[in-house]
Design a protein around this motif. Sequence first.
Motif, PDB file in Angstrom:
ATOM      1  N   ASP A  96       0.826  -1.207   0.000  1.00 39.86           N
ATOM      2  CA  ASP A  96       0.000   0.000   0.000  1.00 39.86           C
ATOM      3  C   ASP A  96       0.862   1.261   0.000  1.00 39.86           C
ATOM      4  O   ASP A  96       1.997   1.256   0.464  1.00 39.86           O
ATOM      5  CB  ASP A  96      -0.906   0.017   1.230  1.00 39.86           C
ATOM      6  CG  ASP A  96      -1.922  -1.120   1.201  1.00 39.86           C
ATOM      7  OD1 ASP A  96      -2.184  -1.632   0.102  1.00 39.86           O
ATOM      8  OD2 ASP A  96      -2.433  -1.479   2.279  1.00 39.86           O
ATOM      9  N   GLN A 131      -5.779  -0.547  -4.696  1.00 39.48           N
ATOM     10  CA  GLN A 131      -5.588  -0.531  -3.245  1.00 39.48           C
ATOM     11  C   GLN A 131      -6.923  -0.663  -2.535  1.00 39.48           C
ATOM     12  O   GLN A 131      -7.025  -1.348  -1.513  1.00 39.48           O
ATOM     13  CB  GLN A 131      -4.863   0.749  -2.830  1.00 39.48           C
ATOM     14  CG  GLN A 131      -4.437   0.759  -1.367  1.00 39.48           C
ATOM     15  CD  GLN A 131      -3.293   1.722  -1.098  1.00 39.48           C
ATOM     16  OE1 GLN A 131      -2.359   1.833  -1.888  1.00 39.48           O
ATOM     17  NE2 GLN A 131      -3.374   2.425   0.030  1.00 39.48           N
ATOM     18  N   ARG A 147      -8.095  -4.253  -2.404  1.00 38.91           N
ATOM     19  CA  ARG A 147      -7.426  -5.086  -1.402  1.00 38.91           C
ATOM     20  C   ARG A 147      -7.992  -4.856   0.000  1.00 38.91           C
ATOM     21  O   ARG A 147      -7.548  -5.469   0.966  1.00 38.91           O
ATOM     22  CB  ARG A 147      -5.921  -4.797  -1.385  1.00 38.91           C
ATOM     23  CG  ARG A 147      -5.186  -5.213  -2.637  1.00 38.91           C
ATOM     24  CD  ARG A 147      -3.683  -5.234  -2.411  1.00 38.91           C
ATOM     25  NE  ARG A 147      -3.140  -3.923  -2.078  1.00 38.91           N
ATOM     26  CZ  ARG A 147      -2.698  -3.038  -2.970  1.00 38.91           C
ATOM     27  NH1 ARG A 147      -2.761  -3.335  -4.266  1.00 38.91           N
ATOM     28  NH2 ARG A 147      -2.206  -1.876  -2.595  1.00 38.91           N
ATOM     29  N   SER A 191      -7.729  -2.010   1.586  1.00 38.46           N
ATOM     30  CA  SER A 191      -6.826  -1.117   2.298  1.00 38.46           C
ATOM     31  C   SER A 191      -7.390   0.302   2.350  1.00 38.46           C
ATOM     32  O   SER A 191      -8.360   0.640   1.656  1.00 38.46           O
ATOM     33  CB  SER A 191      -5.464  -1.091   1.603  1.00 38.46           C
ATOM     34  OG  SER A 191      -4.914  -2.383   1.515  1.00 38.46           O
ATOM     35  N   TYR A 194      -5.119   3.586  -7.282  1.00 41.38           N
ATOM     36  CA  TYR A 194      -6.081   3.911  -6.219  1.00 41.38           C
ATOM     37  C   TYR A 194      -7.118   2.796  -6.079  1.00 41.38           C
ATOM     38  O   TYR A 194      -7.389   2.302  -4.972  1.00 41.38           O
ATOM     39  CB  TYR A 194      -6.738   5.242  -6.567  1.00 41.38           C
ATOM     40  CG  TYR A 194      -7.971   5.611  -5.783  1.00 41.38           C
ATOM     41  CD1 TYR A 194      -7.872   6.252  -4.550  1.00 41.38           C
ATOM     42  CD2 TYR A 194      -9.238   5.350  -6.298  1.00 41.38           C
ATOM     43  CE1 TYR A 194      -9.013   6.608  -3.843  1.00 41.38           C
ATOM     44  CE2 TYR A 194     -10.382   5.699  -5.604  1.00 41.38           C
ATOM     45  CZ  TYR A 194     -10.270   6.337  -4.370  1.00 41.38           C
ATOM     46  OH  TYR A 194     -11.393   6.690  -3.673  1.00 41.38           O
TER      47      TYR A 194
END
Length: 336
Positions: free
Chosen positions: A157, A192, A195, A197, A189
């Motif tokens: 990240d 992430q 995931r 995050s 973006y």
Amino acid sequence: MVAFALAALFFLTFCISARKDRRRFRNAVLFGLTFITSSFALLLQLPALPQWLAVPVLVLVFAVPTLGILALGVFLVANGLTMVRKEGARPPNLLSMAAGLGIFGMIALLLLVGRYGSTVAHGIAATLTLVVAYVSFVFMCFLGYAYLYGRIKVRGDVDHVVMLGSGLVGGDRVPPLLASRLRKGQEIYEAQLARGSRPPVLLVSGGKGSDERVSEARAMADWLIAEGGVPAEHVRLEDRSRTTEENMLFSRELMLTDDPGYRCVVVTNNFHAFRAAMMARKAGVNGQVLGSPTARYFWPSATIREFVAVFWEHRAVNLWICGLLVALGSVATIIA
């Protein structure tokens, strides 16, 4: 295998240097030296090789580069014509054509001097060849390592995705070149987010030019919100910068304010990625640079322009070496 010892040493040094920081230009030079010394080592092994293997090695070391130079000249001239047709005859758009014509001009000069030249003409041609060979070597180092650098993937990240600005169309609209950077930043973006995050801050960087109605950062932010559907609270503006160096410095200030231990990725176009990475290192930005796709016809001239800028940024070393080569050539001509 002793012949490959120097190549192995250069390769080991390259690996250590690249692991320490991928954004150094010396990585490119070490990569090029590894290739050159490996080629010489192969040549030294020719007497010990069977004929069926020796012939391909000769072709690889001599014929392929020779034909490659001719093919490159044709390609660059053709690309130059395409650039003029699509982008206009502005000086930056003529770089690929000038490089292609330069290749054929150098070949013609060597042929003419070899057939009709005097001793002085031979000396001048030899000196020019040394300088051109050095510049070509540095260019191939830059090109090869820039390609490798462009294969970097985002791992883990990041806290910020910095997108570098470029000129606007009509004073307030995002052109395709800049839209490519924004799409790449949005991909990082969204990956992430996928995931699970924390969403990174999309930091758009670019000030307002004299011919622009809004800052590049403002236009970029509006594009991300309207075209990309990114929440406005996830977009932050850096709207003071006028150059890539300022993009890095001012963006770094904002990221340090948010988190002194931040981790980021910087997005620009692929032809600009390696040079931007060197600038990021110089500015102390904690992150690598990723490149977004560029129209194929635009890439050669843009890459040559980037190389010229990098060559000039290291002008103290480059001009000293070129001056030394000229001096050596002059002495050899006088002695002859």
